[in-house]
Design a protein around this motif. Structure first.
Motif, short mmCIF file in Angstrom:
data_model
loop_
_atom_site.label_atom_id
_atom_site.label_comp_id
_atom_site.label_asym_id
_atom_site.label_seq_id
_atom_site.Cartn_x
_atom_site.Cartn_y
_atom_site.Cartn_z
N ASN A 79 0.66 -1.18 -0.03
CA ASN A 79 -0.14 0.12 0.01
C ASN A 79 0.90 1.23 0.01
OD1 ASN A 79 -2.79 -0.51 0.01
ND2 ASN A 79 -2.20 -2.00 1.89
N ASP A 81 0.77 3.93 1.69
CA ASP A 81 1.01 4.64 3.12
C ASP A 81 2.28 3.76 3.65
OD1 ASP A 81 -0.38 2.20 3.74
OD2 ASP A 81 -1.55 2.87 5.16
N SER A 114 -3.95 1.35 -3.22
CA SER A 114 -3.91 2.67 -3.18
C SER A 114 -4.27 3.24 -1.58
CB SER A 114 -5.19 3.14 -4.05
OG SER A 114 -6.41 2.35 -3.30
N ARG A 115 -4.14 2.36 -0.61
CA ARG A 115 -4.59 2.96 0.80
C ARG A 115 -3.37 3.80 1.28
NH1 ARG A 115 -3.97 -1.53 5.04
NH2 ARG A 115 -1.96 -0.97 5.13
N GLY A 116 -3.84 4.87 1.53
CA GLY A 116 -2.58 6.16 2.03
C GLY A 116 -3.11 7.42 1.17
N GLU A 117 -2.05 8.13 1.23
CA GLU A 117 -2.32 9.40 0.45
C GLU A 117 -1.07 9.26 -0.67
OE1 GLU A 117 -4.61 11.84 0.49
OE2 GLU A 117 -5.35 10.66 2.02
#
Length: 157
Positions: A79, A81, A114-117
């Motif tokens: 991910n 992040d 896609s987890r996170g910015e």
């Protein structure tokens, strides 16, 4: 004293059955297997899945799902992040960096999720989820998709 340290004294241990060592032992002659038949033979008996001749359950039920195991490609998911926390302050993250940091095993194809910015970083990987690539690009970075090593591995677009 612990449970694994317990043991029976030698005089309390039961001696093993000595099969086929004469009639005086009580297990001579046929060695407790009875007279003739399938189970008296060497290697005799039926397998655990045998159902007496009726169609076995494994063959009655329909087969479903992906079975081409030899050619399936399994990606190591990472991910955003976790990726950016590991490489804070870097402007370029290569596949060798990912392997060296221990985020996944060496020579395993990598997919970025896609987890996170997102961040303004150039990231190399074999695959990106659509949202992960979008987050990286919208933050001013680049998502570089690497070619598969051989023709059997699919190349994402």
């Amino acid at each position: 004293m612990k449970l694994h340290e317990l043991y029976p004294f030698p005089e309390e241990r039961k001696s093993r059955k000595r099969l086929g060592r004469g009639r005086g032992t009580g297990q001579g002659c046929t060695a407790g297997k009875g007279n003739k038949g399938q189970n008296a033979r060497a290697g005799g008996g039926t397998p655990a899945w045998f159902e007496g001749g009726q169609m076995p359950l494994a063959r009655r039920l329909p087969k479903r799902g992906f079975k081409n195991f030899d050619f399936r490609v399994t990606y190591a998911p990472i991910n955003l992040d976790r990726l950016f926390a590991t490489f804070a302050g870097k402007t370029e993250i290569t596949l060798d960096d990912i392997y060296a940091s221990g985020l996944c095993s060496k020579n395993v194809p990598v997919k970025i999720l896609s987890r996170g910015e997102g961040a303004a970083v150039t990231v190399e990987a074999h695959r990106f989820s659509a949202k992960a690539a979008e987050k990286i690009v919208s933050a001013g970075g680049k998502a570089v998709i690497l070619e598969a090593k051989d023709a059997s591995e699919p190349v994402s677009s």
